[in-house]
Enzyme design. Structure first.
Site, PDB file in Angstrom:
ATOM      1  CD  GLU A  55      -2.443  -1.458   2.654  1.00  0.00           C
ATOM      2  OE1 GLU A  55      -3.531  -2.032   2.688  1.00  0.00           O
ATOM      3  OE2 GLU A  55      -1.818  -1.136   3.673  1.00  0.00           O
ATOM      4  CG  ASP A 228      -5.328  -3.974   7.931  1.00  0.00           C
ATOM      5  OD1 ASP A 228      -5.461  -5.097   7.396  1.00  0.00           O
ATOM      6  OD2 ASP A 228      -4.273  -3.596   8.462  1.00  0.00           O
TER       7      ASP A 228
HETATM    8  P1  NAD Z   1       1.796  -9.756  13.841  1.00  0.00           P
HETATM    9  O1  NAD Z   1       1.860 -10.803  12.793  1.00  0.00           O
HETATM   10  O2  NAD Z   1       3.054  -9.338  14.509  1.00  0.00           O
HETATM   11  O3  NAD Z   1       0.743 -10.178  14.978  1.00  0.00           O
HETATM   12  C1  NAD Z   1      -0.497 -10.748  14.676  1.00  0.00           C
HETATM   13  C2  NAD Z   1      -0.770 -11.844  15.708  1.00  0.00           C
HETATM   14  O4  NAD Z   1      -2.091 -12.333  15.530  1.00  0.00           O
HETATM   15  C3  NAD Z   1       0.170 -13.042  15.587  1.00  0.00           C
HETATM   16  O5  NAD Z   1       0.872 -13.241  16.793  1.00  0.00           O
HETATM   17  C4  NAD Z   1      -0.751 -14.209  15.259  1.00  0.00           C
HETATM   18  O6  NAD Z   1      -0.324 -15.431  15.841  1.00  0.00           O
HETATM   19  C5  NAD Z   1      -2.075 -13.730  15.847  1.00  0.00           C
HETATM   20  N1  NAD Z   1      -3.277 -14.343  15.287  1.00  0.00           N
HETATM   21  C6  NAD Z   1      -3.569 -14.598  13.983  1.00  0.00           C
HETATM   22  N2  NAD Z   1      -4.820 -15.120  13.882  1.00  0.00           N
HETATM   23  C7  NAD Z   1      -5.316 -15.171  15.150  1.00  0.00           C
HETATM   24  C8  NAD Z   1      -6.562 -15.575  15.701  1.00  0.00           C
HETATM   25  N3  NAD Z   1      -7.557 -16.031  14.922  1.00  0.00           N
HETATM   26  N4  NAD Z   1      -6.736 -15.473  17.026  1.00  0.00           N
HETATM   27  C9  NAD Z   1      -5.750 -14.995  17.835  1.00  0.00           C
HETATM   28  N5  NAD Z   1      -4.544 -14.595  17.369  1.00  0.00           N
HETATM   29  C10 NAD Z   1      -4.337 -14.681  16.043  1.00  0.00           C
HETATM   30  O7  NAD Z   1       1.110  -8.477  13.142  1.00  0.00           O
HETATM   31  P2  NAD Z   1       0.999  -6.992  13.715  1.00  0.00           P
HETATM   32  O8  NAD Z   1       2.055  -6.137  13.121  1.00  0.00           O
HETATM   33  O9  NAD Z   1       0.809  -7.018  15.178  1.00  0.00           O
HETATM   34  O10 NAD Z   1      -0.364  -6.535  13.010  1.00  0.00           O
HETATM   35  C11 NAD Z   1      -1.589  -7.123  13.408  1.00  0.00           C
HETATM   36  C12 NAD Z   1      -2.692  -6.715  12.468  1.00  0.00           C
HETATM   37  O11 NAD Z   1      -2.918  -5.326  12.598  1.00  0.00           O
HETATM   38  C13 NAD Z   1      -2.394  -6.966  10.998  1.00  0.00           C
HETATM   39  O12 NAD Z   1      -3.520  -7.544  10.412  1.00  0.00           O
HETATM   40  C14 NAD Z   1      -2.130  -5.602  10.423  1.00  0.00           C
HETATM   41  O13 NAD Z   1      -2.484  -5.499   9.069  1.00  0.00           O
HETATM   42  C15 NAD Z   1      -3.023  -4.751  11.309  1.00  0.00           C
HETATM   43  N6  NAD Z   1      -2.614  -3.363  11.451  1.00  0.00           N
HETATM   44  C16 NAD Z   1      -3.593  -2.425  11.392  1.00  0.00           C
HETATM   45  C17 NAD Z   1      -3.271  -1.082  11.540  1.00  0.00           C
HETATM   46  C18 NAD Z   1      -4.351  -0.050  11.515  1.00  0.00           C
HETATM   47  O14 NAD Z   1      -4.039   1.151  11.475  1.00  0.00           O
HETATM   48  N7  NAD Z   1      -5.595  -0.431  11.556  1.00  0.00           N
HETATM   49  C19 NAD Z   1      -1.932  -0.705  11.723  1.00  0.00           C
HETATM   50  C20 NAD Z   1      -0.968  -1.698  11.818  1.00  0.00           C
HETATM   51  C21 NAD Z   1      -1.312  -3.032  11.681  1.00  0.00           C
END
Ligand code: NAD
Length: 341
Positions: A55, A228
């Protein structure tokens, strides 16, 4: 031009203080969101690629233009070389000349601005007496979110679940010594039991029911952060009609947020407000103790703008940031070839 590496940003945050940085960022976000109409903005162009999304997030204010490049590849941490799910880089330019002023790491900035915006949204939308915060997904973003939300509510208990036990071990280690009680749970249902605030921050490129409707009690506030991009959501669809839904920017949220599961006309009717309308008081936030509120976050360019401009100001205050020429410095601006002589 200033180059802000991860090491330089870390030094800056140490000097300024982590909570001070988050507090200043919340203030800046609120001010910037309140000047919503002033910004020239577009929903971010995103490109779906195998295993992830890429993105680009541009925005233009009265003084600065910023953009961020960011990805989301949920399977990256499982690779042998153990890459992060989300990484980012970005730039801040002056608009009067178009010259870049700062090129920066944006991975830490993203975690900080996501947490600061979620905390602001929580401050407006969650019940004042909220004490139990449940967080689902204890990955890279999670500790930032817990710390930021603790700055706006008197959280006594943090309940958490992740499908990866090692991610929960890491989360516990990083948050050890805080005043609140930490409750490790066996599944999401257990984790959200009794929650006043639920934050979902999981990563899976699919429509997944991380949260089930029957688990959500009256009065809860949900920060939905992991849904997202196109085809990536975390809430059972039947939760949405029960909620007062607030998004950052409707035109982007309708493509990428939980509300992508409505058709566009339906989504328009279901969304109560954009964040700036809540921050400016144009629309009231929570009206009673029973409402279920949902901050359906996808992350927008304005949040990166606030973070980059804050960091730029702080690099000047603390005299930090490596000065490098990524654009030519010339005696004669028409004599570019002279650089090669
Ligand atoms: P990450 O991969 O470090 O952490 C995600 C965690 O979720 C992992 O530890 C994984 O094991 C766990 N997980 C996956 N499916 C699961 C489920 N069904 N139940 C419980 N745990 C589960 O990623 P991150 O950097 O922490 O980002 C997390 C999410 O946040 C991503 O989807 C990312 O796109 C989103 N994000 C959104 C914003 C925003 O502004 N809205 C900003 C940053 C990241």
């Amino acid at each position: 031009m200033k180059i802000i590496t991860e090491e330089i940003l870390t030094e800056l945050i140490k000097k300024h203080g982590f909570e001070n940085y988050l507090r200043d960022l919340m203030k800046k976000l609120r001010e910037d969101f309140s000047r919503w109409e002033e910004f020239n903005k577009i929903p971010r162009p995103s490109m779906q690629v195998p295993g992830g999304v890429l993105e680009l997030m541009p925005i233009c204010g009265k003084r600065y233009y910023t953009f961020k490049y960011v990805n989301c590849h949920p399977k990256n941490p499982e690779r042998a070389d153990k890459l992060m799910t989300v990484v980012a880089t970005g730039q801040l330019s002056r608009i009067d000349t178009g010259y870049p002023l700062m090129v920066s790491e944006m991975t830490l900035h993203t975690a900080l601005r996501t947490a600061a915006t979620a905390a602001l949204a929580t401050n407006f939308l969650a019940r004042k007496n909220s004490k139990i915060h449940s967080i689902i997904g204890t990955g890279a973003q999670s500790e930032f979110l817990v710390k930021a939300l603790n700055m706006v509510r008197n959280i006594k208990e943090v309940r958490y679940f992740d499908t990866d036990p090692l991610a929960m071990d890491k989360f516990e280690k990083n948050l050890k010594g805080n005043k609140f009680k930490m409750v490790r749970c066996k599944n999401t249902q257990e984790a959200v039991r009794g929650a006043d605030i639920i934050t979902t921050c999981t990563a899976c490129k699919a429509h997944v029911d991380v949260l089930k409707n029957s688990w959500i009690k009256e009065g809860a506030h949900i920060n939905g952060l992991g849904g997202d991009t196109v085809g990536k959501t975390e809430l059972e669809f039947s939760i949405l009609p029960r909620c007062k839904i607030v998004v950052e920017y409707f035109d982007q949220a309708v493509v990428e947020g939980e509300i992508q599961r409505f058709d566009k006309r339906e989504a328009k009717k279901k969304v109560y407000a954009e964040l700036h309308e809540i921050f400016t008081g144009k629309k009231s936030a929570r009206n009673n103790e029973k409402e279920i509120t949902l901050y359906d976050s996808v992350g927008i360019a304005l949040e990166d703008y606030s973070a980059l401009t804050l960091t730029y100001e702080l690099t000047q205050k603390y005299n930090l940031g490596e000065e490098l020429n990524l654009t030519p410095v010339l005696q004669n601006p028409k004599d570019l070839i002279s650089i090669l002589k």
